[in-house]
Design a protein around this motif. Structure first.
Motif, mmCIF file in Angstrom:
data_model
loop_
_atom_site.group_PDB
_atom_site.id
_atom_site.type_symbol
_atom_site.label_atom_id
_atom_site.label_comp_id
_atom_site.label_asym_id
_atom_site.label_seq_id
_atom_site.Cartn_x
_atom_site.Cartn_y
_atom_site.Cartn_z
ATOM 1 N N ILE A 1 0.838 -1.613 0.278
ATOM 2 C CA ILE A 1 0.201 -0.059 0.135
ATOM 3 C C ILE A 1 1.063 1.711 0.144
ATOM 4 N N TRP A 2 1.969 0.980 1.309
ATOM 5 C CA TRP A 2 2.643 2.385 0.997
ATOM 6 C C TRP A 2 3.530 2.573 -0.462
ATOM 7 N N ASP A 3 4.161 1.527 -1.157
ATOM 8 C CA ASP A 3 4.556 1.780 -2.483
ATOM 9 C C ASP A 3 3.693 2.221 -3.437
ATOM 10 N N SER A 4 2.153 1.341 -3.559
ATOM 11 C CA SER A 4 2.103 2.057 -4.302
ATOM 12 C C SER A 4 0.859 3.117 -4.673
ATOM 13 N N SER A 5 0.719 3.734 -3.464
ATOM 14 C CA SER A 5 0.492 4.990 -2.782
ATOM 15 C C SER A 5 1.750 5.788 -3.183
ATOM 16 N N GLY A 6 2.750 5.930 -3.721
ATOM 17 C CA GLY A 6 3.880 7.261 -3.698
ATOM 18 C C GLY A 6 4.306 7.367 -2.744
ATOM 19 N N VAL B 1 4.609 10.212 3.072
ATOM 20 C CA VAL B 1 4.783 11.025 4.860
ATOM 21 C C VAL B 1 3.599 10.537 6.159
ATOM 22 N N ASP B 2 3.009 10.659 5.823
ATOM 23 C CA ASP B 2 1.926 10.315 6.618
ATOM 24 C C ASP B 2 1.177 8.462 6.651
ATOM 25 N N PHE B 3 1.509 7.929 6.101
ATOM 26 C CA PHE B 3 1.247 6.332 6.723
ATOM 27 C C PHE B 3 2.437 5.017 6.847
ATOM 28 N N ALA B 4 1.936 5.203 8.389
ATOM 29 C CA ALA B 4 3.207 4.480 8.450
ATOM 30 C C ALA B 4 2.215 3.135 9.303
ATOM 31 N N HIS C 1 -5.884 5.310 6.882
ATOM 32 C CA HIS C 1 -7.048 4.429 6.305
ATOM 33 C C HIS C 1 -7.423 5.050 5.377
ATOM 34 N N LYS C 2 -7.178 6.293 4.624
ATOM 35 C CA LYS C 2 -6.989 7.393 3.478
ATOM 36 C C LYS C 2 -6.448 5.882 2.344
ATOM 37 N N TYR C 3 -5.052 6.095 2.736
ATOM 38 C CA TYR C 3 -4.810 4.746 1.532
ATOM 39 C C TYR C 3 -5.007 3.400 1.488
ATOM 40 N N CYS C 4 -5.824 3.083 2.333
ATOM 41 C CA CYS C 4 -6.365 1.774 1.839
ATOM 42 C C CYS C 4 -7.876 1.789 1.206
ATOM 43 N N VAL D 1 6.497 -0.143 8.964
ATOM 44 C CA VAL D 1 6.353 -0.113 6.771
ATOM 45 C C VAL D 1 6.215 1.490 6.843
ATOM 46 N N GLY D 2 6.310 2.747 5.882
ATOM 47 C CA GLY D 2 6.347 3.546 6.271
ATOM 48 C C GLY D 2 7.315 4.696 6.681
ATOM 49 N N ASP D 3 7.875 5.662 6.311
ATOM 50 C CA ASP D 3 8.163 7.282 6.311
ATOM 51 C C ASP D 3 9.514 6.741 7.719
ATOM 52 N N PRO D 4 10.453 7.009 7.491
ATOM 53 C CA PRO D 4 11.140 6.988 8.857
ATOM 54 C C PRO D 4 10.693 7.823 10.096
ATOM 55 N N GLY D 5 10.795 9.035 9.400
ATOM 56 C CA GLY D 5 10.773 10.491 10.137
ATOM 57 C C GLY D 5 8.785 10.249 10.494
ATOM 58 N N ALA D 6 8.230 9.367 9.869
ATOM 59 C CA ALA D 6 6.822 9.538 10.508
ATOM 60 C C ALA D 6 6.620 9.650 12.380
ATOM 61 N N LEU D 7 7.592 9.151 12.917
ATOM 62 C CA LEU D 7 7.613 8.861 14.375
ATOM 63 C C LEU D 7 7.407 10.074 14.502
ATOM 64 N N GLN D 8 8.202 10.730 14.153
ATOM 65 C CA GLN D 8 8.332 12.509 14.761
ATOM 66 C C GLN D 8 7.361 12.819 14.547
ATOM 67 N N LEU D 9 7.006 13.271 13.229
ATOM 68 C CA LEU D 9 6.105 13.831 12.804
ATOM 69 C C LEU D 9 4.208 13.516 13.762
ATOM 70 N N LEU D 10 4.503 12.648 14.270
ATOM 71 C CA LEU D 10 3.172 12.217 14.882
ATOM 72 C C LEU D 10 3.492 12.107 16.529
ATOM 73 N N ALA D 11 4.891 12.765 16.858
ATOM 74 C CA ALA D 11 5.044 12.567 18.167
ATOM 75 C C ALA D 11 3.623 13.438 19.081
ATOM 76 N N SER D 12 3.568 14.057 18.594
ATOM 77 C CA SER D 12 2.541 14.842 19.869
ATOM 78 C C SER D 12 1.074 13.963 19.414
ATOM 79 N N ASN D 13 1.148 12.588 18.608
ATOM 80 C CA ASN D 13 0.215 12.291 19.096
ATOM 81 C C ASN D 13 -0.090 10.524 19.465
#
Length: 110
Positions: free
Chosen positions: A28-33, A36-39, A63-66, A94-106
């Motif tokens: 899914i991640w590959d086919s969605s290009g 950065v918000d998929f992980a 979910h929006k990529y599924c 699976v996903g951008d390795p930086g996703a954890l930092q992007l979501l730190a507030s969540n």
């Protein structure tokens, strides 16, 4: 946005469903290009140390990529607004390795 929890039982793990889940998420991640918000995050273990269940989390926007229903077949549970994964032990499977930092507030911090 809510997080999505996917729990795999010891029987699921023995049947290789953890690898299947990771491969589905990768496709899914590959086919969605590679957005950065998929992980797919993991893994937390719960239950008996001898036979634990494993918890995976899909990012709040994931979910929006599924759109083909592939990951929805894993029966993810929508976490309530006050429920968030603990940061300890959480990593990007699976996903951008930086996703954890992007979501730190969540993510709950210990």
């Amino acid at each position: 946005m809510p997080w999505y929890l996917i729990e795999l039982t010891p029987a699921d793990i023995q049947a290789g469903k953890d690898r299947d889940l990771e491969q589905s998420a990768q496709a899914i991640w590959d086919s969605s290009g590679n957005p950065v918000d998929f992980a797919l995050f993991g893994t937390h273990k719960i239950g008996s140390p001898d036979s634990p269940s494993i918890l995976y989390y899909l990012s709040p926007e994931g979910h929006k990529y599924c759109t083909d229903g592939t990951l929805m077949g894993w029966r993810p549970r929508v976490l309530h607004e006050h429920e968030k994964p603990l940061r300890e032990g959480l990593r990007v499977i699976v996903g951008d390795p930086g996703a954890l930092q992007l979501l730190a507030s969540n993510i709950m911090k210990l």
